[in-house]
Motif scaffolding. Structure first.
Motif, PDB file in Angstrom:
ATOM      1  N   ALA A  44       3.920  -6.840 -13.070  1.00  6.99           N
ATOM      2  CA  ALA A  44       2.480  -6.585 -13.128  1.00  6.99           C
ATOM      3  C   ALA A  44       1.856  -6.549 -11.738  1.00  6.99           C
ATOM      4  O   ALA A  44       0.634  -6.439 -11.609  1.00  6.99           O
ATOM      5  N   GLY A  45       2.695  -6.636 -10.700  1.00  2.17           N
ATOM      6  CA  GLY A  45       2.201  -6.519  -9.336  1.00  2.17           C
ATOM      7  C   GLY A  45       1.820  -7.829  -8.688  1.00  2.17           C
ATOM      8  O   GLY A  45       1.215  -7.825  -7.608  1.00  2.17           O
ATOM      9  N   LEU A  46       2.173  -8.952  -9.302  1.00  6.78           N
ATOM     10  CA  LEU A  46       1.822 -10.251  -8.747  1.00  6.78           C
ATOM     11  C   LEU A  46       2.963 -10.800  -7.904  1.00  6.78           C
ATOM     12  O   LEU A  46       4.132 -10.550  -8.173  1.00  6.78           O
ATOM     13  N   GLU A  47       2.609 -11.571  -6.898  1.00  5.96           N
ATOM     14  CA  GLU A  47       3.586 -12.294  -6.104  1.00  5.96           C
ATOM     15  C   GLU A  47       3.796 -13.644  -6.780  1.00  5.96           C
ATOM     16  O   GLU A  47       2.835 -14.328  -7.124  1.00  5.96           O
ATOM     17  N   VAL A  48       5.054 -14.034  -6.987  1.00  2.61           N
ATOM     18  CA  VAL A  48       5.337 -15.224  -7.789  1.00  2.61           C
ATOM     19  C   VAL A  48       6.126 -16.253  -6.985  1.00  2.61           C
ATOM     20  O   VAL A  48       7.106 -15.918  -6.320  1.00  2.61           O
TER      21      VAL A  48
ATOM     22  N   HIS B 261      -5.937   4.460   0.462  1.00  4.74           N
ATOM     23  CA  HIS B 261      -5.283   4.843   1.712  1.00  4.74           C
ATOM     24  C   HIS B 261      -5.156   6.357   1.716  1.00  4.74           C
ATOM     25  O   HIS B 261      -4.507   6.927   0.826  1.00  4.74           O
ATOM     26  N   ALA B 262      -5.797   7.003   2.700  1.00  5.96           N
ATOM     27  CA  ALA B 262      -5.865   8.468   2.723  1.00  5.96           C
ATOM     28  C   ALA B 262      -6.431   8.929   1.371  1.00  5.96           C
ATOM     29  O   ALA B 262      -7.490   8.457   0.968  1.00  5.96           O
ATOM     30  N   ASP B 263      -5.728   9.826   0.664  1.00  6.18           N
ATOM     31  CA  ASP B 263      -6.236  10.295  -0.635  1.00  6.18           C
ATOM     32  C   ASP B 263      -5.581   9.571  -1.805  1.00  6.18           C
ATOM     33  O   ASP B 263      -5.627  10.034  -2.941  1.00  6.18           O
ATOM     34  N   LEU B 264      -4.979   8.407  -1.511  1.00  5.71           N
ATOM     35  CA  LEU B 264      -4.332   7.607  -2.549  1.00  5.71           C
ATOM     36  C   LEU B 264      -5.261   6.487  -3.005  1.00  5.71           C
ATOM     37  O   LEU B 264      -5.873   5.803  -2.182  1.00  5.71           O
ATOM     38  N   GLU B 265      -5.354   6.297  -4.319  1.00  3.80           N
ATOM     39  CA  GLU B 265      -6.119   5.196  -4.896  1.00  3.80           C
ATOM     40  C   GLU B 265      -5.225   4.418  -5.853  1.00  3.80           C
ATOM     41  O   GLU B 265      -4.655   4.990  -6.778  1.00  3.80           O
ATOM     42  N   VAL B 266      -5.104   3.117  -5.614  1.00  2.00           N
ATOM     43  CA  VAL B 266      -4.339   2.240  -6.491  1.00  2.00           C
ATOM     44  C   VAL B 266      -5.324   1.263  -7.127  1.00  2.00           C
ATOM     45  O   VAL B 266      -5.842   0.373  -6.444  1.00  2.00           O
ATOM     46  N   ASP B 267      -5.583   1.442  -8.409  1.00  2.00           N
ATOM     47  CA  ASP B 267      -6.512   0.587  -9.134  1.00  2.00           C
ATOM     48  C   ASP B 267      -5.711  -0.563  -9.734  1.00  2.00           C
ATOM     49  O   ASP B 267      -5.021  -0.400 -10.742  1.00  2.00           O
TER      50      ASP B 267
ATOM     51  N   ALA C 240       4.318  -1.563  -9.178  1.00  2.00           N
ATOM     52  CA  ALA C 240       4.400  -2.802  -8.408  1.00  2.00           C
ATOM     53  C   ALA C 240       4.787  -2.532  -6.962  1.00  2.00           C
ATOM     54  O   ALA C 240       4.205  -3.111  -6.023  1.00  2.00           O
ATOM     55  N   VAL C 241       5.750  -1.648  -6.735  1.00  2.80           N
ATOM     56  CA  VAL C 241       6.183  -1.334  -5.369  1.00  2.80           C
ATOM     57  C   VAL C 241       5.076  -0.625  -4.599  1.00  2.80           C
ATOM     58  O   VAL C 241       4.769  -0.974  -3.456  1.00  2.80           O
ATOM     59  N   LEU C 242       4.443   0.360  -5.235  1.00  2.20           N
ATOM     60  CA  LEU C 242       3.375   1.094  -4.556  1.00  2.20           C
ATOM     61  C   LEU C 242       2.188   0.176  -4.270  1.00  2.20           C
ATOM     62  O   LEU C 242       1.573   0.252  -3.193  1.00  2.20           O
ATOM     63  N   GLU C 243       1.857  -0.685  -5.218  1.00  2.00           N
ATOM     64  CA  GLU C 243       0.745  -1.615  -5.016  1.00  2.00           C
ATOM     65  C   GLU C 243       1.023  -2.531  -3.821  1.00  2.00           C
ATOM     66  O   GLU C 243       0.137  -2.798  -3.014  1.00  2.00           O
ATOM     67  N   TYR C 244       2.268  -3.013  -3.717  1.00  2.63           N
ATOM     68  CA  TYR C 244       2.603  -3.909  -2.606  1.00  2.63           C
ATOM     69  C   TYR C 244       2.515  -3.167  -1.274  1.00  2.63           C
ATOM     70  O   TYR C 244       1.992  -3.700  -0.286  1.00  2.63           O
ATOM     71  N   LEU C 245       3.003  -1.944  -1.231  1.00  4.95           N
ATOM     72  CA  LEU C 245       2.905  -1.152  -0.001  1.00  4.95           C
ATOM     73  C   LEU C 245       1.447  -0.865   0.345  1.00  4.95           C
ATOM     74  O   LEU C 245       1.042  -0.933   1.508  1.00  4.95           O
TER      75      LEU C 245
ATOM     76  N   ARG D 234       7.076   2.042   5.114  1.00  2.00           N
ATOM     77  CA  ARG D 234       5.689   1.904   5.546  1.00  2.00           C
ATOM     78  C   ARG D 234       4.839   2.951   4.819  1.00  2.00           C
ATOM     79  O   ARG D 234       5.239   4.114   4.717  1.00  2.00           O
ATOM     80  N   LEU D 235       3.688   2.518   4.316  1.00  2.00           N
ATOM     81  CA  LEU D 235       2.746   3.445   3.713  1.00  2.00           C
ATOM     82  C   LEU D 235       1.772   3.883   4.798  1.00  2.00           C
ATOM     83  O   LEU D 235       1.027   3.065   5.356  1.00  2.00           O
TER      84      LEU D 235
END
Length: 218
Positions: free
Chosen positions: A23-27, A127-133, A154-159, A214-215
């Motif tokens: 779910a994109g959380l750090e545990v 970031h640029a034209d990317l949106e991560v909701d 999860a990977v994209l959100e972390y980057l 790197r993103l």
């Protein structure tokens, strides 16, 4: 957002951690109350199994509350009477989930507590034209909604939470996979490859040779 899971059953601890990381959380995890105290750094939420080898988590949390600890707490327990639930809330719990439970419900409740705490990164990362909701778990590139798997998200959100930074593969493996993931496998590279294809040109995810990814817009 970083959460702590305190559970003495190893299989359940690993399963919960995997679900929350997806779910994109750090545990961060602990097997007992002593280990929970050793978990450092800011937390958005803590998940405690109620009965642990070194004591009742309700008493432990109550003592920490008296010392000024304000992290939202979700108790997991097989004790399901009304008196048990009231006791949990009265001693510092913010939510109470009875075993057995659906992993999706646990994740939803943890995310709700994280949002209620008002901590962590912004709900939408740009970031640029990317949106991560992060709240809706949606990704758009140039305004176009993309379909990603839980792991890809999860990977994209972390980057996206670390833009223009070289993120080691080991960090992605730690934060986006469960503790059983083989550090020598190529699972990170496989997911990155799928993300690149879905994000399309111009490329946003760049390889940092010998290190990770790197993103960046260029």
């Amino acid at each position: 957002m970083r959460v702590m899971v305190v559970e003495d059953d190893e299989d359940l601890r690993v399963a919960i951690s995997a679900e929350l990381r997806a779910a994109g959380l750090e545990v961060r995890t602990a097997a007992d109350l002593a280990g929970a105290v050793r978990v450092t750094g800011p937390l958005a939420c803590a998940v405690y199994d109620r009965m642990l080898p070194d004591g009742d988590a309700i008493t432990h949390v109550h003592r920490r509350r008296q010392a000024g600890w304000a992290v939202p707490v979700l108790f997991l327990t097989a004790r399901d009477t009304l008196a048990d639930r009231v006791d949990g809330f009265a001693h510092g719990g913010d939510d109470y989930l009875v075993k057995p439970f659906a992993p999706e419900e646990l994740t939803a409740r943890v995310l709700a507590l994280c949002r209620r705490a008002g901590v962590g990164r912004p709900s939408v990362l740009r970031h640029a034209d990317l949106e991560v909701d992060c709240a809706r778990r949606e990704v758009r590139r140039g305004g176009v909604l993309l379909t990603l798997s839980s792991r890809e998200f999860a990977v994209l959100e972390y980057l996206a939470a670390h833009p223009d930074q070289a993120v080691p593969r080991a960090d992605l493996l730690e934060h986006c996979w469960d503790a059983e993931a083989d550090p020598m496998s190529n699972v990170v590279d496989v997911v990155i490859g799928r993300l690149r294809r879905k994000l399309r040109a111009p490329e946003l995810i760049h390889t940092v040779r010998g290190h990770g990814y790197r993103l960046a817009a260029s």
